[in-house]
Write a protein that holds these residues in place. Sequence first.
Motif, PDB file in Angstrom:
ATOM      1  N   ILE A  85       0.822  -1.210   0.000  1.00 53.63           N
ATOM      2  CA  ILE A  85       0.000   0.000   0.000  1.00 53.63           C
ATOM      3  C   ILE A  85       0.860   1.265   0.000  1.00 53.63           C
ATOM      4  O   ILE A  85       0.538   2.252  -0.663  1.00 53.63           O
ATOM      5  CB  ILE A  85      -0.951  -0.012   1.218  1.00 53.63           C
ATOM      6  CG1 ILE A  85      -1.990  -1.128   1.039  1.00 53.63           C
ATOM      7  CG2 ILE A  85      -1.640   1.334   1.400  1.00 53.63           C
ATOM      8  CD1 ILE A  85      -2.868  -1.350   2.253  1.00 53.63           C
ATOM      9  N   THR A  97      -7.043  -0.651   1.040  1.00 48.46           N
ATOM     10  CA  THR A  97      -6.813   0.099   2.277  1.00 48.46           C
ATOM     11  C   THR A  97      -8.059   0.111   3.147  1.00 48.46           C
ATOM     12  O   THR A  97      -7.976  -0.033   4.378  1.00 48.46           O
ATOM     13  CB  THR A  97      -6.388   1.537   1.949  1.00 48.46           C
ATOM     14  OG1 THR A  97      -5.241   1.513   1.078  1.00 48.46           O
ATOM     15  CG2 THR A  97      -6.037   2.307   3.206  1.00 48.46           C
ATOM     16  N   LYS A 157      -1.491  -1.188   9.773  1.00 49.96           N
ATOM     17  CA  LYS A 157      -1.914   0.199   9.973  1.00 49.96           C
ATOM     18  C   LYS A 157      -0.905   0.983  10.802  1.00 49.96           C
ATOM     19  O   LYS A 157      -0.897   2.214  10.762  1.00 49.96           O
ATOM     20  CB  LYS A 157      -3.298   0.223  10.628  1.00 49.96           C
ATOM     21  CG  LYS A 157      -4.397  -0.299   9.715  1.00 49.96           C
ATOM     22  CD  LYS A 157      -5.762  -0.154  10.329  1.00 49.96           C
ATOM     23  CE  LYS A 157      -6.230   1.284  10.333  1.00 49.96           C
ATOM     24  NZ  LYS A 157      -6.459   1.795   8.956  1.00 49.96           N
TER      25      LYS A 157
END
Length: 287
Positions: A85, A97, A157
Amino acid sequence: MRSRLSQSLNWQKWLLLIIGLSFFALILLAPLLTVFYYALEQGITVFVRAISNEEALAALWLTIKVALISLPINIFVGIVMAWTIAYYNFKGKALLTALLDLPFAISPVVVGLMFLLLFGLEGLFGGWLYEHQIRVMFALPSIVMVTLFVTFPLIAKSLIPTMTAQGNSEEQAALILGASTFTLFFRITLPKIKWALIYGVILSNARAMGEFGAVSVVSGHIRGLTNTIPLYVEISYNEYQFVAAFACSALLALLAIFTLLLQHLIKRRHGEPPSHTDNAPSVTRPL
């Protein structure tokens, strides 16, 4: 005029501070202290005996085992997802995402039911698993799978903002100079992301050890075999074994406090990730 404005702002500041501290004391601190009070009410000897009986130790060992199995998988998947990502531009990137937040949006109980519908005896793959004598549900594999589902986004994350902010110019230079993928990751990327990775590992491990809803559905509540510490706390409390329930609750609370302390130390050591908009990744060649 300025004096009145200053007094008004000062009054608002103290009002907001009192509201925040009152909420913290009533909703967060009071319940936590109550757990420790009842856990230690009959003395430290009773507390130690409650967390060291055979069933409690089996639950503790299973909780640790699930965390140890889940953690390496989460680290690998989290790094792969974050790398993809942060360093690549492709169609569907926004969707991928967004899907990282899916485990946070779905109730853990629903997660357990989903896996039950897949691998249970009447589930999609349940008949085939039963014929081949492969036990998934109400055993260690199902507990690990639901734990992975609810924890895998945490590392990704944690890494994505850091990797996006730092960019991949160093990796691009190493790639042009002929560095292997192994060297590129361990000599360049890993040193840059190590603190964000440690932060994500701590969060993932804490969630894995404290997960209740999804594990409750797929574990079968088999004493001494599939009960983790959160499940053992529930069973003990329902059977009026309050000392055992509060003692193990206090143990989980201590683990949570230790996790928060580690997070605080890492934040102070690492600081906030730099914000370099001019260094945003613009990949022209796959890494």
